[in-house]
Design a protein around this motif. Structure first.
Motif, PDB file in Angstrom:
ATOM      1  N   UNK A 339      10.740  37.378 -33.237  1.00  0.00           N
ATOM      2  CA  UNK A 339       9.931  36.302 -33.798  1.00  0.00           C
ATOM      3  C   UNK A 339      10.412  36.040 -35.216  1.00  0.00           C
ATOM      4  N   UNK A 340       9.941  34.935 -35.803  1.00  0.00           N
ATOM      5  CA  UNK A 340      10.396  34.485 -37.121  1.00  0.00           C
ATOM      6  C   UNK A 340       9.318  34.639 -38.192  1.00  0.00           C
ATOM      7  N   UNK A 341       8.274  35.357 -37.869  1.00  0.00           N
ATOM      8  CA  UNK A 341       7.214  35.605 -38.833  1.00  0.00           C
ATOM      9  C   UNK A 341       5.843  35.450 -38.206  1.00  0.00           C
ATOM     10  N   UNK A 342       4.956  36.383 -38.501  1.00  0.00           N
ATOM     11  CA  UNK A 342       3.603  36.362 -37.972  1.00  0.00           C
ATOM     12  C   UNK A 342       2.607  36.685 -39.089  1.00  0.00           C
ATOM     13  N   UNK A 343       1.394  36.126 -38.980  1.00  0.00           N
ATOM     14  CA  UNK A 343       0.269  36.560 -39.798  1.00  0.00           C
ATOM     15  C   UNK A 343      -0.826  37.028 -38.850  1.00  0.00           C
ATOM     16  N   UNK A 344      -1.234  38.273 -39.007  1.00  0.00           N
ATOM     17  CA  UNK A 344      -2.267  38.891 -38.192  1.00  0.00           C
ATOM     18  C   UNK A 344      -3.552  39.055 -38.995  1.00  0.00           C
ATOM     19  N   UNK A 345      -4.674  39.157 -38.287  1.00  0.00           N
ATOM     20  CA  UNK A 345      -5.919  39.533 -38.946  1.00  0.00           C
ATOM     21  C   UNK A 345      -6.606  40.612 -38.127  1.00  0.00           C
ATOM     22  N   UNK A 346      -7.308  41.497 -38.843  1.00  0.00           N
ATOM     23  CA  UNK A 346      -8.143  42.500 -38.173  1.00  0.00           C
ATOM     24  C   UNK A 346      -9.555  42.361 -38.718  1.00  0.00           C
ATOM     25  N   UNK A 347     -10.508  42.133 -37.815  1.00  0.00           N
ATOM     26  CA  UNK A 347     -11.914  42.017 -38.177  1.00  0.00           C
ATOM     27  C   UNK A 347     -12.592  43.346 -37.866  1.00  0.00           C
ATOM     28  N   UNK A 348     -12.954  44.127 -38.893  1.00  0.00           N
ATOM     29  CA  UNK A 348     -13.532  45.445 -38.622  1.00  0.00           C
ATOM     30  C   UNK A 348     -14.926  45.373 -38.006  1.00  0.00           C
ATOM     31  N   UNK A 349     -15.643  44.260 -38.213  1.00  0.00           N
ATOM     32  CA  UNK A 349     -16.998  44.156 -37.652  1.00  0.00           C
ATOM     33  C   UNK A 349     -16.949  44.017 -36.140  1.00  0.00           C
ATOM     34  N   UNK A 350     -15.988  43.241 -35.643  1.00  0.00           N
ATOM     35  CA  UNK A 350     -15.857  43.056 -34.196  1.00  0.00           C
ATOM     36  C   UNK A 350     -14.775  43.931 -33.596  1.00  0.00           C
ATOM     37  N   UNK A 351     -14.061  44.670 -34.432  1.00  0.00           N
ATOM     38  CA  UNK A 351     -12.933  45.497 -33.999  1.00  0.00           C
ATOM     39  C   UNK A 351     -11.896  44.652 -33.261  1.00  0.00           C
ATOM     40  N   UNK A 352     -11.634  43.460 -33.790  1.00  0.00           N
ATOM     41  CA  UNK A 352     -10.735  42.526 -33.110  1.00  0.00           C
ATOM     42  C   UNK A 352      -9.486  42.265 -33.941  1.00  0.00           C
ATOM     43  N   UNK A 353      -8.335  42.389 -33.291  1.00  0.00           N
ATOM     44  CA  UNK A 353      -7.043  42.060 -33.880  1.00  0.00           C
ATOM     45  C   UNK A 353      -6.591  40.728 -33.317  1.00  0.00           C
ATOM     46  N   UNK A 354      -6.181  39.790 -34.198  1.00  0.00           N
ATOM     47  CA  UNK A 354      -5.802  38.447 -33.760  1.00  0.00           C
ATOM     48  C   UNK A 354      -4.493  38.025 -34.401  1.00  0.00           C
ATOM     49  N   UNK A 355      -3.607  37.455 -33.594  1.00  0.00           N
ATOM     50  CA  UNK A 355      -2.405  36.822 -34.127  1.00  0.00           C
ATOM     51  C   UNK A 355      -2.798  35.422 -34.578  1.00  0.00           C
ATOM     52  N   UNK A 356      -2.923  35.221 -35.892  1.00  0.00           N
ATOM     53  CA  UNK A 356      -3.440  33.973 -36.430  1.00  0.00           C
ATOM     54  C   UNK A 356      -2.370  32.887 -36.508  1.00  0.00           C
ATOM     55  N   UNK A 357      -1.183  33.246 -36.979  1.00  0.00           N
ATOM     56  CA  UNK A 357      -0.159  32.249 -37.277  1.00  0.00           C
ATOM     57  C   UNK A 357       1.199  32.749 -36.814  1.00  0.00           C
ATOM     58  N   UNK A 358       2.002  31.846 -36.272  1.00  0.00           N
ATOM     59  CA  UNK A 358       3.380  32.136 -35.883  1.00  0.00           C
ATOM     60  C   UNK A 358       4.301  31.197 -36.644  1.00  0.00           C
ATOM     61  N   UNK A 359       5.262  31.760 -37.343  1.00  0.00           N
ATOM     62  CA  UNK A 359       6.293  30.954 -38.001  1.00  0.00           C
ATOM     63  C   UNK A 359       7.394  30.660 -36.996  1.00  0.00           C
ATOM     64  N   UNK A 360       8.037  29.478 -37.183  1.00  0.00           N
ATOM     65  CA  UNK A 360       9.035  29.058 -36.223  1.00  0.00           C
ATOM     66  C   UNK A 360      10.455  29.252 -36.696  1.00  0.00           C
ATOM     67  N   UNK A 361      11.419  28.936 -35.845  1.00  0.00           N
ATOM     68  CA  UNK A 361      12.829  29.161 -36.165  1.00  0.00           C
ATOM     69  C   UNK A 361      13.330  28.168 -37.202  1.00  0.00           C
ATOM     70  N   UNK A 362      14.536  28.381 -37.613  1.00  0.00           N
ATOM     71  CA  UNK A 362      15.149  27.603 -38.688  1.00  0.00           C
ATOM     72  C   UNK A 362      15.611  26.240 -38.169  1.00  0.00           C
ATOM     73  N   UNK A 363      14.631  25.347 -37.956  1.00  0.00           N
ATOM     74  CA  UNK A 363      14.963  24.029 -37.427  1.00  0.00           C
ATOM     75  C   UNK A 363      15.239  23.009 -38.509  1.00  0.00           C
TER      76      UNK A 363
END
Length: 456
Positions: A339-363
């Motif tokens: 992949x070309x970059x990711x931003x993840x979040x972890x919510x401790x209240x819900x114990x949930x991990x989420x892939x929030x954002x995906x960066x794309x290739x060098x277009x």
């Protein structure tokens, strides 16, 4: 988990060509105004070439050079060290601002952090932090050593009690590279009085190749990223402090270090679709936080193993979540997928991990939108990202709608006119009042203050 693991793993490596930026950006901007559209594009317009050849900015913006490597520290303690990296801004008295700045110095660096009595952990190590004090007009009135004798101080993060946690991105032990003590720790720096914090390794928080931290202001839990350079790659950690109410020096009381396990996901790179979430995250106690014999990422975490990720970098706390960045993943390096970059979040209240954002290739060679590194929320309506890629070096802004726009471009050429080479940006941060963006050029070490018509 919102997407089945069978579907997830079967689709590993599938990243749509031409994608620049996708994901749940509203999650990143809760409580922040959105950037307006300019000429059909988000941002502040095209960058204007700087006649001084230092920093290109949009029209209406200007910069001040606060500090450059090799110049005398205002304290008289020695020259400004090199390799400017992670940084944070803190409110001081009478409208003053403190900037705490990392210096990612390795052995035989260009300009080491001066060894100061009471602030030096290992006299043989050349990294550390410096502290700039700015008056209410933004003028530097003091610049001194915050901590010395540490190694490869890459990033870190602020605490809710207004201190800075600086992270060593090395696992070298005493006797390696001339060091006289073990390295790979987090240290706390009090910007108002560095001698109050001293130079004490927070050993319970683990000995590994630290990158950045984010602190939950409600519980005091510290989330830590590991930027391990070789397979198996780093882990994502949380530290449960014995003194959760916090305060300067509270982390020295110890606590428990745990590593994140996502059942059935040995490597976060296999997650390719923004919005994918997991609500069965497990936190596994680290067998040996000091890594006396074996690096933590190689230790035995029992049945199910542990979840790795390549190039874990920036971290910050916001919207009740701990956000962290994976700059990239490459199968040729040993990751399960690319992949070309990711931003993840972890919510401790819900114990949930989420892939929030995906960066794309060098277009688009002008705005590639890849390899995010240091990352910060702007109080004036955006996300600011220091891109760590090749060629020209930018600070990018990201609008609520996912448009990537250039905010700054470095012009200090380290190469030749025929083959230019520019130092990367690092340490982007905003003043407490949101009116100034501070950012470092790594090489040559330069700290800028950027002001202008910020929206919001």
């Amino acid at each position: 988990m919102s997407v089945s693991r069978r579907h997830l793993l079967a689709g590993a490596g599938a990243l749509g060509a031409g994608i620049t930026f996708t994901g749940a950006l509203d999650q990143l901007f809760v409580g922040h105004a959105a950037a307006a559209e300019v000429g059909g594009h988000s941002g502040y317009g095209p960058l204007v070439p700087d006649p001084a050849g230092l920093l290109d900015l949009p029209r209406g913006f200007s910069y001040q050079v606060l500090s450059r490597e090799g110049e005398p520290l205002l304290s008289g303690e020695g020259p400004v060290p090199s390799n400017h990296d992670g940084m944070a801004a803190f409110l001081g008295r009478a409208g003053h601002t403190y900037l705490v700045r990392n210096h990612e110095n390795r052995p035989r660096s260009r300009v080491r952090v001066p060894a100061i009595e009471g602030l030096t952990y290992d006299p043989a190590a050349e990294g550390g932090c410096t502290v700039l004090e700015l008056d209410h007009t933004g003028r530097p009135v003091d610049e001194r050593v915050g901590i010395a004798g540490t190694g490869v101080n890459c990033s870190g993060g602020p605490t809710p009690w207004n201190t800075w946690l600086t992270c060593e991105e090395t696992e070298d032990k005493a006797g390696v590279n001339g060091y006289t003590k073990d390295h790979g720790f987090i240290f706390e720096v009090d910007p108002r009085d560095p001698h109050r914090s001293g130079a004490h390794p927070l050993t319970a928080m683990g000995r590994f190749q630290h990158e950045a931290v984010a602190v939950d202001p409600t519980t005091g839990v510290v989330y830590e990223t590991e930027d391990a350079f070789a397979k198996p790659f780093g882990l994502y950690y949380r530290f449960l402090p014995n003194k959760p109410r916090g305060g300067p020096g509270s982390l020295r009381a110890g606590g428990e270090l745990q590593a994140m396990r996502v059942p059935g996901v040995p490597d976060l790179s296999v997650v390719q679709e923004a919005g994918t979430s997991f609500d069965d995250v497990e936190w596994v106690p680290v067998p040996d936080p000091l890594a006396a014999q074996t690096p933590i990422r190689l230790q035995d975490f029992g049945p199910g193993g542990i979840t790795h990720a390549q190039k874990l970098e920036g971290a910050y706390w916001g919207n009740g979540r701990s956000y962290f960045v994976s700059s990239f993943a490459r199968t040729k390096d040993g990751s399960r997928a690319t992949h070309f970059g990711q931003v993840w979040s972890y919510n401790p209240r819900s114990n949930r991990l989420t892939l929030e954002v995906v960066f794309g290739p060098d277009t688009d060679t002008q705005m590639p939108g890849e390899s995010p590194d240091n990352i910060a929320l702007s109080p004036n309506g955006g996300l600011m990202v220091c891109e760590d890629g090749g060629g020209d070096q930018y600070v990018y802004g990201v609008s609520r709608t996912g448009m990537v726009y250039p905010m700054a471009r470095g012009r200090q050429n380290l190469g030749t006119p025929e083959s230019p080479d520019y130092g990367e940006f690092a340490g982007v941060a905003f003043s407490p009042d949101g009116r100034t963006m501070y950012v470092n050029c790594y090489t040559p070490g330069t700290t800028f203050a950027v002001t202008g018509p910020w929206r919001g």
